[in-house]
Design a protein around this motif. Structure first.
Motif, PDB file in Angstrom:
ATOM      1  N   PRO A  52       0.812  -1.225   0.000  1.00  0.00           N
ATOM      2  CA  PRO A  52       0.000   0.000   0.000  1.00  0.00           C
ATOM      3  C   PRO A  52       0.844   1.272   0.000  1.00  0.00           C
ATOM      4  O   PRO A  52       0.515   2.249  -0.679  1.00  0.00           O
ATOM      5  CB  PRO A  52      -0.833  -0.144   1.284  1.00  0.00           C
ATOM      6  N   PHE A  53       1.940   1.260   0.746  1.00  0.00           N
ATOM      7  CA  PHE A  53       2.853   2.404   0.768  1.00  0.00           C
ATOM      8  C   PHE A  53       3.451   2.638  -0.610  1.00  0.00           C
ATOM      9  O   PHE A  53       3.539   3.777  -1.093  1.00  0.00           O
ATOM     10  CB  PHE A  53       3.942   2.170   1.812  1.00  0.00           C
ATOM     11  N   LEU A  54       3.886   1.561  -1.271  1.00  0.00           N
ATOM     12  CA  LEU A  54       4.506   1.687  -2.586  1.00  0.00           C
ATOM     13  C   LEU A  54       3.517   2.212  -3.614  1.00  0.00           C
ATOM     14  O   LEU A  54       3.874   3.033  -4.476  1.00  0.00           O
ATOM     15  CB  LEU A  54       5.074   0.343  -3.039  1.00  0.00           C
ATOM     16  N   PHE A  55       2.269   1.758  -3.545  1.00  0.00           N
ATOM     17  CA  PHE A  55       1.257   2.251  -4.476  1.00  0.00           C
ATOM     18  C   PHE A  55       1.073   3.763  -4.337  1.00  0.00           C
ATOM     19  O   PHE A  55       0.954   4.484  -5.327  1.00  0.00           O
ATOM     20  CB  PHE A  55      -0.084   1.550  -4.233  1.00  0.00           C
ATOM     21  N   LEU A  56       1.039   4.231  -3.101  1.00  0.00           N
ATOM     22  CA  LEU A  56       0.859   5.667  -2.862  1.00  0.00           C
ATOM     23  C   LEU A  56       2.101   6.456  -3.261  1.00  0.00           C
ATOM     24  O   LEU A  56       2.016   7.638  -3.607  1.00  0.00           O
ATOM     25  CB  LEU A  56       0.520   5.914  -1.394  1.00  0.00           C
ATOM     26  N   MET A  57       3.247   5.822  -3.207  1.00  0.00           N
ATOM     27  CA  MET A  57       4.500   6.480  -3.560  1.00  0.00           C
ATOM     28  C   MET A  57       4.603   6.716  -5.066  1.00  0.00           C
ATOM     29  O   MET A  57       5.225   7.683  -5.513  1.00  0.00           O
ATOM     30  CB  MET A  57       5.674   5.619  -3.078  1.00  0.00           C
ATOM     31  N   LEU A  58       3.986   5.818  -5.855  1.00  0.00           N
ATOM     32  CA  LEU A  58       4.095   5.880  -7.304  1.00  0.00           C
ATOM     33  C   LEU A  58       2.882   6.543  -7.939  1.00  0.00           C
ATOM     34  O   LEU A  58       1.846   6.735  -7.306  1.00  0.00           O
ATOM     35  CB  LEU A  58       4.242   4.458  -7.864  1.00  0.00           C
TER      36      LEU A  58
END
Length: 243
Positions: A112-118
């Protein structure tokens, strides 16, 4: 300073407790199961007769053993609990409810963190031990609502990785495995240029994160980045800078 003992606790000085599968694998530096992987102390417990095969088929008879060893870690001072197999995520909620401390069993929890980062148009590439076992059911356990943005590649057809970690021959060819992991990552990114971050899902893979990072020139996440994140939330070091 006066210190007070905690009744029943005989080990002190660590934050992270790690549940280990019952395996026959050399745990080299970088592996979740090697204590020198971390610049801080950790504590381990082995899950007797709990194997990756039993977890992959969601064998609920192993839950009592997971609970018992988790409680031992907490009793001995662990403030947060992780593990060396992402498929233990199937038991995340039960263990969290039983232990009443933070539990983070799978490196996939970083998604979830990576999705929001990209950007919405960008994907995440996941490298796992066996892509046939990393299904949407497991991803749904972490609340993944954008499965179309995940590209998964597995090492199930490898030689060196399979021998060491699946067949558990007791022998590990580090250079051979590095070549297999890096080669898989390079091909995955080449075939899917929309990938802008890589997650090494398996707990055996942090050893090879630096090599993957250098090969694909993308941010690379793994079990170690997740464990470090939680450790630092509990134990911050001093800031020794100047202006």
């Amino acid at each position: 300073m006066i210190y007070q003992a905690k009744q029943g606790q005989v080990n002190y000085g660590f934050t992270i407790g790690i549940l280990m599968l019952d395996t026959n694998v050399p745990r080299i530096p970088g592996d979740v199961g090697n204590a020198t992987t971390y610049p801080y102390p950790v504590i381990y417990r082995t899950l007797k007769n709990v194997t990756a095969k039993r977890i992959a088929v969601k064998d609920d008879t192993i839950l009592p053993e997971i609970m018992e060893k988790g409680r031992e870690l907490v009793q001995n001072g662990a403030k947060a609990i992780t593990a060396d197999c992402g498929f233990l995520q199937f038991y995340q909620r039960e263990l969290r409810d039983a232990l009443n401390v933070p539990v983070f069993l799978s490196s996939l929890l970083q998604l979830p963190f990576l999705f929001l980062m990209l950007d919405k148009s960008e994907d995440i590439g996941i490298i796992t031990a066996d892509s046939t076992l990393l299904d949407r059911n497991l991803l749904s356990k972490i609340g993944l609502d954008e499965p179309h943005r995940v590209q998964i590649a597995g090492l199930q057809n490898s030689s060196y990785f399979y021998e060491a970690f699946v067949a558990e021959s007791g022998t590990l060819n580090e250079d051979g495995i590095r070549q297999e992991v890096v080669g898989l990552a390079v091909n995955m990114v080449k075939e899917n240029p929309q990938i802008k971050a890589v997650l090494l899902e398996c707990s055996f893979l942090p050893t090879y994160s630096k090599a993957v990072q250098e090969a694909v020139q993308l941010p690379v996440f793994d079990y170690r980045t997740m464990i470090d994140y939680v450790q630092h939330s509990y134990r911050r070091g001093n800031i020794n800078g100047f202006l």
